[in-house]
Design a protein around this motif. Sequence first.
Motif, PDB file in Angstrom:
ATOM      1  N   VAL A   7       0.863  -1.183   0.000  1.00 21.13           N
ATOM      2  CA  VAL A   7       0.000   0.000   0.000  1.00 21.13           C
ATOM      3  C   VAL A   7       0.901   1.236   0.000  1.00 21.13           C
ATOM      4  O   VAL A   7       1.879   1.282   0.748  1.00 21.13           O
ATOM      5  N   VAL A   8       0.550   2.204  -0.829  1.00 21.14           N
ATOM      6  CA  VAL A   8       1.286   3.468  -0.884  1.00 21.14           C
ATOM      7  C   VAL A   8       0.276   4.606  -0.810  1.00 21.14           C
ATOM      8  O   VAL A   8      -0.705   4.624  -1.556  1.00 21.14           O
ATOM      9  N   ILE A   9       0.517   5.539   0.108  1.00 22.70           N
ATOM     10  CA  ILE A   9      -0.267   6.770   0.183  1.00 22.70           C
ATOM     11  C   ILE A   9       0.706   7.938   0.113  1.00 22.70           C
ATOM     12  O   ILE A   9       1.670   7.993   0.885  1.00 22.70           O
ATOM     13  N   VAL A  10       0.450   8.860  -0.798  1.00 23.21           N
ATOM     14  CA  VAL A  10       1.193  10.115  -0.872  1.00 23.21           C
ATOM     15  C   VAL A  10       0.157  11.232  -0.885  1.00 23.21           C
ATOM     16  O   VAL A  10      -0.772  11.216  -1.696  1.00 23.21           O
ATOM     17  N   HIS A  11       0.307  12.181   0.024  1.00 22.40           N
ATOM     18  CA  HIS A  11      -0.622  13.319   0.097  1.00 22.40           C
ATOM     19  C   HIS A  11       0.195  14.595   0.127  1.00 22.40           C
ATOM     20  O   HIS A  11       1.130  14.723   0.903  1.00 22.40           O
ATOM     21  N   ARG A  12      -0.178  15.515  -0.734  1.00 23.32           N
ATOM     22  CA  ARG A  12       0.540  16.786  -0.791  1.00 23.32           C
ATOM     23  C   ARG A  12      -0.055  17.792   0.180  1.00 23.32           C
ATOM     24  O   ARG A  12      -1.223  17.718   0.539  1.00 23.32           O
ATOM     25  N   ILE A  13       0.788  18.744   0.574  1.00 21.94           N
ATOM     26  CA  ILE A  13       0.382  19.859   1.412  1.00 21.94           C
ATOM     27  C   ILE A  13       0.934  21.131   0.787  1.00 21.94           C
ATOM     28  O   ILE A  13       1.738  21.084  -0.149  1.00 21.94           O
ATOM     29  N   GLY A  14       0.517  22.278   1.332  1.00 19.89           N
ATOM     30  CA  GLY A  14       0.985  23.551   0.817  1.00 19.89           C
ATOM     31  C   GLY A  14       0.040  24.086  -0.241  1.00 19.89           C
ATOM     32  O   GLY A  14      -1.109  23.640  -0.365  1.00 19.89           O
ATOM     33  N   GLN A  15       0.531  25.046  -1.009  1.00 17.15           N
ATOM     34  CA  GLN A  15      -0.278  25.692  -2.043  1.00 17.15           C
ATOM     35  C   GLN A  15      -0.282  24.853  -3.310  1.00 17.15           C
ATOM     36  O   GLN A  15       0.782  24.484  -3.804  1.00 17.15           O
ATOM     37  N   LEU A  16      -1.466  24.557  -3.821  1.00 16.35           N
ATOM     38  CA  LEU A  16      -1.614  23.772  -5.045  1.00 16.35           C
ATOM     39  C   LEU A  16      -2.481  24.534  -6.030  1.00 16.35           C
ATOM     40  O   LEU A  16      -3.411  25.253  -5.635  1.00 16.35           O
ATOM     41  N   VAL A  39      -4.914  24.537  -9.723  1.00 16.60           N
ATOM     42  CA  VAL A  39      -5.869  23.718 -10.455  1.00 16.60           C
ATOM     43  C   VAL A  39      -5.081  22.785 -11.375  1.00 16.60           C
ATOM     44  O   VAL A  39      -4.098  23.188 -11.988  1.00 16.60           O
ATOM     45  N   THR A  40      -5.493  21.539 -11.421  1.00 15.79           N
ATOM     46  CA  THR A  40      -4.923  20.403 -12.161  1.00 15.79           C
ATOM     47  C   THR A  40      -3.757  19.733 -11.447  1.00 15.79           C
ATOM     48  O   THR A  40      -3.310  18.669 -11.886  1.00 15.79           O
ATOM     49  N   ASP A  41      -3.249  20.286 -10.349  1.00 11.39           N
ATOM     50  CA  ASP A  41      -2.175  19.615  -9.612  1.00 11.39           C
ATOM     51  C   ASP A  41      -2.710  18.355  -8.940  1.00 11.39           C
ATOM     52  O   ASP A  41      -3.821  18.357  -8.407  1.00 11.39           O
ATOM     53  N   PRO A  42      -1.919  17.278  -8.927  1.00 15.91           N
ATOM     54  CA  PRO A  42      -2.325  16.105  -8.157  1.00 15.91           C
ATOM     55  C   PRO A  42      -2.183  16.393  -6.659  1.00 15.91           C
ATOM     56  O   PRO A  42      -1.199  17.006  -6.231  1.00 15.91           O
ATOM     57  N   ILE A  43      -3.188  15.955  -5.892  1.00 18.42           N
ATOM     58  CA  ILE A  43      -3.200  16.157  -4.444  1.00 18.42           C
ATOM     59  C   ILE A  43      -2.805  14.879  -3.720  1.00 18.42           C
ATOM     60  O   ILE A  43      -2.001  14.890  -2.797  1.00 18.42           O
ATOM     61  N   VAL A  44      -3.426  13.772  -4.118  1.00 11.68           N
ATOM     62  CA  VAL A  44      -3.287  12.537  -3.349  1.00 11.68           C
ATOM     63  C   VAL A  44      -3.155  11.343  -4.294  1.00 11.68           C
ATOM     64  O   VAL A  44      -3.772  11.306  -5.363  1.00 11.68           O
ATOM     65  N   PHE A  45      -2.331  10.390  -3.870  1.00  8.24           N
ATOM     66  CA  PHE A  45      -2.194   9.101  -4.547  1.00  8.24           C
ATOM     67  C   PHE A  45      -2.436   8.012  -3.512  1.00  8.24           C
ATOM     68  O   PHE A  45      -1.827   8.035  -2.438  1.00  8.24           O
ATOM     69  N   VAL A  46      -3.320   7.087  -3.826  1.00  8.01           N
ATOM     70  CA  VAL A  46      -3.530   5.893  -3.017  1.00  8.01           C
ATOM     71  C   VAL A  46      -3.402   4.711  -3.964  1.00  8.01           C
ATOM     72  O   VAL A  46      -4.093   4.661  -4.996  1.00  8.01           O
ATOM     73  N   GLY A  47      -2.506   3.795  -3.648  1.00  6.56           N
ATOM     74  CA  GLY A  47      -2.319   2.619  -4.481  1.00  6.56           C
ATOM     75  C   GLY A  47      -2.179   1.366  -3.646  1.00  6.56           C
ATOM     76  O   GLY A  47      -1.613   1.412  -2.546  1.00  6.56           O
ATOM     77  N   VAL A  48      -2.713   0.275  -4.163  1.00  6.79           N
ATOM     78  CA  VAL A  48      -2.615  -1.014  -3.476  1.00  6.79           C
ATOM     79  C   VAL A  48      -2.307  -2.110  -4.485  1.00  6.79           C
ATOM     80  O   VAL A  48      -2.680  -2.025  -5.652  1.00  6.79           O
ATOM     81  N   SER A  49      -1.629  -3.137  -4.010  1.00  4.98           N
ATOM     82  CA  SER A  49      -1.440  -4.345  -4.815  1.00  4.98           C
ATOM     83  C   SER A  49      -1.903  -5.537  -3.991  1.00  4.98           C
ATOM     84  O   SER A  49      -1.815  -5.545  -2.759  1.00  4.98           O
ATOM     85  N   SER A  50      -2.424  -6.524  -4.718  1.00  6.45           N
ATOM     86  CA  SER A  50      -2.983  -7.718  -4.094  1.00  6.45           C
ATOM     87  C   SER A  50      -2.935  -8.861  -5.098  1.00  6.45           C
ATOM     88  O   SER A  50      -2.665  -8.649  -6.284  1.00  6.45           O
ATOM     89  N   GLN A  51      -3.255 -10.059  -4.623  1.00  6.90           N
ATOM     90  CA  GLN A  51      -3.355 -11.192  -5.533  1.00  6.90           C
ATOM     91  C   GLN A  51      -4.545 -11.028  -6.469  1.00  6.90           C
ATOM     92  O   GLN A  51      -4.482 -11.419  -7.625  1.00  6.90           O
ATOM     93  N   HIS A  52      -5.628 -10.458  -5.958  1.00  2.00           N
ATOM     94  CA  HIS A  52      -6.873 -10.425  -6.716  1.00  2.00           C
ATOM     95  C   HIS A  52      -7.420  -9.001  -6.851  1.00  2.00           C
ATOM     96  O   HIS A  52      -7.295  -8.186  -5.936  1.00  2.00           O
ATOM     97  N   ARG A  53      -8.080  -8.740  -7.965  1.00  5.45           N
ATOM     98  CA  ARG A  53      -8.563  -7.391  -8.271  1.00  5.45           C
ATOM     99  C   ARG A  53      -9.624  -6.901  -7.306  1.00  5.45           C
ATOM    100  O   ARG A  53      -9.624  -5.724  -6.935  1.00  5.45           O
ATOM    101  N   GLN A  54     -10.531  -7.767  -6.866  1.00  7.94           N
ATOM    102  CA  GLN A  54     -11.610  -7.294  -5.996  1.00  7.94           C
ATOM    103  C   GLN A  54     -11.064  -6.748  -4.681  1.00  7.94           C
ATOM    104  O   GLN A  54     -11.488  -5.696  -4.216  1.00  7.94           O
TER     105      GLN A  54
END
Length: 153
Positions: free
Chosen positions: A77-86, A88-103
């Motif tokens: 699992v990876v979480i990256v969250h930005r802070i500070g001044q952003l 329009v169109t800037d990415p704010i947050v990324f949440v990613g997971v890997s597993s054996q199965h898609r569900q």
Amino acid sequence: MSVSVQYKAFDIGQLIDSLRTNDPGIGAVVNFVGYVRDINDGQAVAGLFLEHYPGMTERSLQTIIDSAMARWPLKKVVIVHRIGQLSVTDPIVFVGVSSQHRQAAFEACAFIMDFLKTDAPFWKREDGVSGSHWVDARDSDRSAVQRWRVAEQ
């Protein structure tokens, strides 16, 4: 597992690649990227300013990850969250997971994002042409979290 709260932009492709690793048991990688949009509740948005409570925020995000890992067989699992001044169109947050199965990967990613929106100590100020205001969690965010709590019972 990885949690990062940072000012600098992140590389989405690199983060997705980091979820894959060389584990032959990984069958699914699911991610969510949230961006600053130009309108919210019918009002023009020029940018966002995000604050957090250092230390507490990272612990809160780790607790959310721990809860997800207790529910689904996740590999990474990876979480990256930005802070500070952003802008329009800037990415704010990324949440990613890997597993054996898609569900499991889909559900865990949604779960993490839902709890991040309501439970992580971030404060968001929207800046617009008519001024600035602080934004609270939406009722829809609280409802999304509630469905996970009901499912636990």
